[in-house]
Write a protein that holds these residues in place. Sequence first.
Motif, PDB file in Angstrom:
ATOM      1  N   GLY A 177      26.596  29.891  57.855  1.00  0.00           N
ATOM      2  CA  GLY A 177      27.076  29.324  59.500  1.00  0.00           C
ATOM      3  C   GLY A 177      25.926  30.069  60.480  1.00  0.00           C
ATOM      4  N   ALA A 178      24.970  30.619  59.766  1.00  0.00           N
ATOM      5  CA  ALA A 178      23.739  31.240  60.659  1.00  0.00           C
ATOM      6  C   ALA A 178      22.445  30.729  60.656  1.00  0.00           C
ATOM      7  N   GLY A 179      22.486  29.455  60.207  1.00  0.00           N
ATOM      8  CA  GLY A 179      21.080  28.757  59.952  1.00  0.00           C
ATOM      9  C   GLY A 179      20.591  28.806  58.490  1.00  0.00           C
ATOM     10  N   GLY A 180      21.292  29.378  57.647  1.00  0.00           N
ATOM     11  CA  GLY A 180      21.022  29.487  56.347  1.00  0.00           C
ATOM     12  C   GLY A 180      20.806  28.220  55.518  1.00  0.00           C
ATOM     13  N   ILE A 182      26.002  20.412  51.140  1.00  0.00           N
ATOM     14  CA  ILE A 182      24.887  18.917  50.815  1.00  0.00           C
ATOM     15  C   ILE A 182      24.704  18.438  51.783  1.00  0.00           C
ATOM     16  N   GLU A 183      25.842  18.128  52.711  1.00  0.00           N
ATOM     17  CA  GLU A 183      25.560  17.484  53.848  1.00  0.00           C
ATOM     18  C   GLU A 183      24.615  18.268  55.009  1.00  0.00           C
ATOM     19  N   ALA A 184      24.796  19.338  55.001  1.00  0.00           N
ATOM     20  CA  ALA A 184      24.115  20.499  55.826  1.00  0.00           C
ATOM     21  C   ALA A 184      22.773  20.562  55.490  1.00  0.00           C
ATOM     22  N   LYS A 201      16.767  22.496  65.803  1.00  0.00           N
ATOM     23  CA  LYS A 201      17.898  22.714  66.883  1.00  0.00           C
ATOM     24  C   LYS A 201      19.011  21.844  66.419  1.00  0.00           C
ATOM     25  N   ASP A 202      19.077  20.486  66.062  1.00  0.00           N
ATOM     26  CA  ASP A 202      20.108  19.623  65.723  1.00  0.00           C
ATOM     27  C   ASP A 202      20.668  19.977  64.407  1.00  0.00           C
ATOM     28  N   GLY A 203      19.941  20.327  63.538  1.00  0.00           N
ATOM     29  CA  GLY A 203      20.450  20.841  62.465  1.00  0.00           C
ATOM     30  C   GLY A 203      21.456  22.167  62.328  1.00  0.00           C
ATOM     31  N   ARG A 241      26.663  24.263  62.368  1.00  0.00           N
ATOM     32  CA  ARG A 241      27.767  24.969  63.315  1.00  0.00           C
ATOM     33  C   ARG A 241      29.134  24.404  63.206  1.00  0.00           C
ATOM     34  N   GLU A 242      28.792  22.964  63.506  1.00  0.00           N
ATOM     35  CA  GLU A 242      30.255  22.184  63.285  1.00  0.00           C
ATOM     36  C   GLU A 242      30.931  22.332  62.031  1.00  0.00           C
TER      37      GLU A 242
END
Length: 683
Positions: free
Chosen positions: A132-135, A231-233, A243-245, A250-251
């Motif tokens: 949840g921190a950009g991974g 997988i979706e992320a 940025k949108d990724g 996050r969501e």
Amino acid sequence: MSVISTEINENIAIVTVDNPPVNALSHAVRNGLCDALKDVSDKEDVQAIIIICAGRTFCAGADISEFGKPPLTPTLPDLMDIMDGVSKPLVAAMHGTALGGGFEVAMCCHYRIMDINGKVGLPEVNLGLIPGAGGTQRLPRLIGPEAALDMICSGKPITAKSAMDLGIADHVREGNLLETAIDFTRNLLKDKKPVRRVSDLTCDADNEIFEAYKTKSERKFRGFLAPFAAIEAVKASTELCFKDGIKFEREKFKELVSSSQSKAQRHLFFAERAAAKVPGIDKNTASRDIENVAVIGGGIMGCGIAINFLNAGMPVTLLEISAEAGASAKQKIEDIYNSSVAKGRISEEQMARAIDLLTISDCYDDLSATDLVIEAVYEDMDIKKQVFEKLDQILKPDAILATNTSFLDIDEIATATNRKGDVIGLHFFSPAHIMPLLEIIRTGNTEGDVIATAFALARKIKKTAVLSGVCYGFIANRMSSCYGREAGLLLMEGATIEQVDRVMYDFGMPMGMFSMLDMAGIDIGVMARENLSTDAYDERAFSVHAALVAEGHKGQKTGTGFYRYDDGKKPNPRAEELALEMAKKYSITRREISDREIEDRCVLALVNEGYKILEEGIAMKESDIDVVYALGFGFPRYKGGPMHYARHLGLKKCLKKIEEFAEKHGERWWSPSSLLIKLAKEE
Ligand code: 3HC
């Protein structure tokens, strides 16, 4: 003392995180890192920054105990934003296990160096989460989406060498990590190497790889939400700007962190660690040195037990009744190792090293210098007592005498010795070299240092240990018998074999009760019950089992059991016939049984017995029961174990159903646990 310290070495700032035991990224760490980075960014004489950790590891992730509480700023994403804004080379120097948020911090740095024994990974899926921190956005940019999917969905850490090969690490070194990091950073500055943000990279991939990955994962991650969200992320990293990724990630992370699955998986994370905390026994409790082990009995269980210790590099003597039986046991062990080599799990050298540590014997005298003996002979009290009597005469003082019995009274076994304090139960689960659980059973006399030694040993052989008191079947098998009883009764009352199995499979168990019995051998339970008085179990519930075994249908090993296996797996019509016959014999009225009833009766039988086990003091903690059932029998981790699941359903609701079952099916098995009644009132 502050968890963050900064030291300036010429023109390099060294920011050290020191938050024992694992440098989790708690609020204090995040806050300290943000301040330190802002501070050194502003210092003109600082030209590069190293982030390093004190103690046993680089940051092992976000502080899991903070999840579920209101988030405190700066959050990890806030820290990442600050790091991404740093315009001086930022170097992560990693040792130990840089996991989850820790690895995400490292990916936010511009360069990464690793100690040769270090590992990196994103194990968030094990907690029902995604990074949840950009991974999920940085890792695919760094190593490509397919390799990123493997790391994120499996949750498995990789070695420094693999990290180097994949392009995660820029440099891997043995020796003093800080010195290496300083040299590396000096060279960066000398060579005027640029700031290199992973967020500036792009990555793309064909949509098909994600579809294929999803299809491949369906069976493996059945029931789990997190791997599919991952997988979706990762897919988003190929479709959206960075940025949108990040927003997308996050969501998804927020959704998962408040899901019942993540709560359940986090519960198990802490429960597994809490299981080793035994009142009166701590780090200072002396434990005995176990340098070598003997296993008595070279059946499949004894061989599996032996392999655990061989794998841990400990010499093992396997005792059998004759040279032939010994040779056959050795062959079994070699077969298991050969199959591990064939599957690429271990190398030929590892196998040779392990087998070199094995001695086969048929003479008790050979055990005189043994530190720990584990008996894994036939499940019969008299035979076990004879073994313990012999051991008592031969073993040196302070040796530990363990039994792998699944059901028998270990206090009684211990009476065959003059050293009751040295006797303990070490109950392995089949296949013993694979299953991650060890049930440690203390008798009324087991010494504290013997218990402490058993826990230390469990750690050495990489098992999670849970302490149980003595009762018939201990925690694991006592509970399982209740689930088995309900499955058996449901079959006679009108449910089909396939229906009972399907309902529990859909609930999330690895397989249904009848498939499990067929796999293990129906005869094992039937033989165990032959030694029991019929007061101790429900004869009706296991009557089909006994009749099947009497007719030679013992399960997979005979080709037929509850199912037949000659033309794929199909219910054995004879088993269905026997269910009708037995229903008649016991005057059970057959009726249509709903899936709901099957799930409720099987699961609530576990819950009610679990609370009885707790109220009797057989289990020390409620969470221990969850660990036993999740690790021993594959209760779905995303439901957290039967006790956690009961609390999730609501104890009042569970109690109400149990009372209804008591009314319908009798008080004999359904009398509600008094602890459950008490806790339901308090809910
Ligand atoms: N947060 C809080 N506590 C943690 C923790 C964490 N991330 N990791 C470990 N601990 C605690 C344990 O609960 C234990 O506490 P205790 O002593 O009170 O029982 C103590 O640290 C030591 O842990 P272990 O007994 O597990 O020590 P080991 O040496 O056997 O293992 C480890 C060390 C490999 C780091 C192991 O603890 C581990 O796997 N930890 C979890 C790592 C993880 O899942 N990280 C991801 C977190 S989620 C995340 O980062 C989200 C992010 O993407 C936003």
